[in-house]
Design a protein around this motif. Sequence first.
Motif, PDB file in Angstrom:
ATOM      1  N   ASN A  44      37.386  41.515  40.434  1.00  0.00           N
ATOM      2  CA  ASN A  44      36.724  41.664  41.721  1.00  0.00           C
ATOM      3  C   ASN A  44      37.684  42.315  42.707  1.00  0.00           C
ATOM      4  O   ASN A  44      38.886  42.394  42.459  1.00  0.00           O
ATOM      5  N   HIS A  45      37.132  42.803  43.791  1.00  0.00           N
ATOM      6  CA  HIS A  45      37.933  43.602  44.726  1.00  0.00           C
ATOM      7  C   HIS A  45      37.498  43.359  46.164  1.00  0.00           C
ATOM      8  O   HIS A  45      36.417  42.830  46.423  1.00  0.00           O
ATOM      9  N   TYR A  46      38.360  43.784  47.061  1.00  0.00           N
ATOM     10  CA  TYR A  46      38.066  43.802  48.496  1.00  0.00           C
ATOM     11  C   TYR A  46      38.426  45.192  49.008  1.00  0.00           C
ATOM     12  O   TYR A  46      39.539  45.663  48.785  1.00  0.00           O
ATOM     13  N   GLY A  52      41.491  51.721  54.341  1.00  0.00           N
ATOM     14  CA  GLY A  52      40.876  52.527  53.293  1.00  0.00           C
ATOM     15  C   GLY A  52      41.410  52.237  51.905  1.00  0.00           C
ATOM     16  O   GLY A  52      41.355  53.097  51.024  1.00  0.00           O
ATOM     17  N   ARG A  53      41.881  51.036  51.685  1.00  0.00           N
ATOM     18  CA  ARG A  53      42.458  50.676  50.379  1.00  0.00           C
ATOM     19  C   ARG A  53      41.664  49.556  49.723  1.00  0.00           C
ATOM     20  O   ARG A  53      40.987  48.782  50.381  1.00  0.00           O
ATOM     21  N   LEU A  54      41.798  49.500  48.405  1.00  0.00           N
ATOM     22  CA  LEU A  54      41.189  48.440  47.612  1.00  0.00           C
ATOM     23  C   LEU A  54      42.249  47.407  47.283  1.00  0.00           C
ATOM     24  O   LEU A  54      43.410  47.764  46.996  1.00  0.00           O
ATOM     25  N   TYR A  55      41.852  46.149  47.272  1.00  0.00           N
ATOM     26  CA  TYR A  55      42.774  45.061  46.961  1.00  0.00           C
ATOM     27  C   TYR A  55      42.197  44.199  45.856  1.00  0.00           C
ATOM     28  O   TYR A  55      40.987  43.962  45.792  1.00  0.00           O
ATOM     29  N   MET A 112      48.048  36.607  51.247  1.00  0.00           N
ATOM     30  CA  MET A 112      47.139  35.468  51.407  1.00  0.00           C
ATOM     31  C   MET A 112      45.969  35.816  52.334  1.00  0.00           C
ATOM     32  O   MET A 112      44.831  35.391  52.104  1.00  0.00           O
ATOM     33  N   GLU A 113      46.211  36.630  53.359  1.00  0.00           N
ATOM     34  CA  GLU A 113      45.113  37.071  54.225  1.00  0.00           C
ATOM     35  C   GLU A 113      44.141  37.952  53.443  1.00  0.00           C
ATOM     36  O   GLU A 113      42.923  37.870  53.622  1.00  0.00           O
ATOM     37  N   LEU A 114      44.669  38.805  52.563  1.00  0.00           N
ATOM     38  CA  LEU A 114      43.807  39.645  51.729  1.00  0.00           C
ATOM     39  C   LEU A 114      42.991  38.792  50.759  1.00  0.00           C
ATOM     40  O   LEU A 114      41.815  39.076  50.524  1.00  0.00           O
ATOM     41  N   CYS A 115      43.593  37.741  50.223  1.00  0.00           N
ATOM     42  CA  CYS A 115      42.851  36.813  49.361  1.00  0.00           C
ATOM     43  C   CYS A 115      41.713  36.164  50.150  1.00  0.00           C
ATOM     44  O   CYS A 115      40.600  36.017  49.643  1.00  0.00           O
TER      45      CYS A 115
END
Length: 158
Positions: A44-46, A52-55, A112-115
């Motif tokens: 899965n992704h964010y 403009g990036r995928l995480y 952790m913020e991206l999570c």
Amino acid sequence: MFREMRRRRQALTHEECLELLKTETRGVLSMLGDDGYPYGVPINHYYNEADGRLYFHGGKVGHRVDAVKSCDKVSYCVFDKGYLKEGDWALNVKSVIAFGRIRIVEDEQKAMELCRQLCYKFTDDENYIAAEIEHDGKRTLVMELEIEHMTGKLINEK
């Protein structure tokens, strides 16, 4: 460097590609694996509109992590559930393929913020999200894909 789409009439606009990345929850991350074999992993992704990036997130060890450390060039494919036109049996499916370079997010607070942002794609239950980050945060690796090239298309499976 990147190939042109062969069937340009089926191409999605840049905005349609971004919308697919924002709304769909998962895709396949492909990289160069062991002994030169391709390695694709469902994940899965964010998509972060601000940069403009995928995480992506996952464990700190494994085939995916080893492959990325060996070669940072990857592709990521996302597709929707499709839809049927009235009276037709064949699905119409939108897909996006993003090419770019991937790296490990070293800043633990940012990771952790991206999570947290990734969790919001699945739930808005703050207690659940906080508990997950508290329980698994230290064991979680976050990767960032800087998109260099992206194409999308609508296909009819007929």
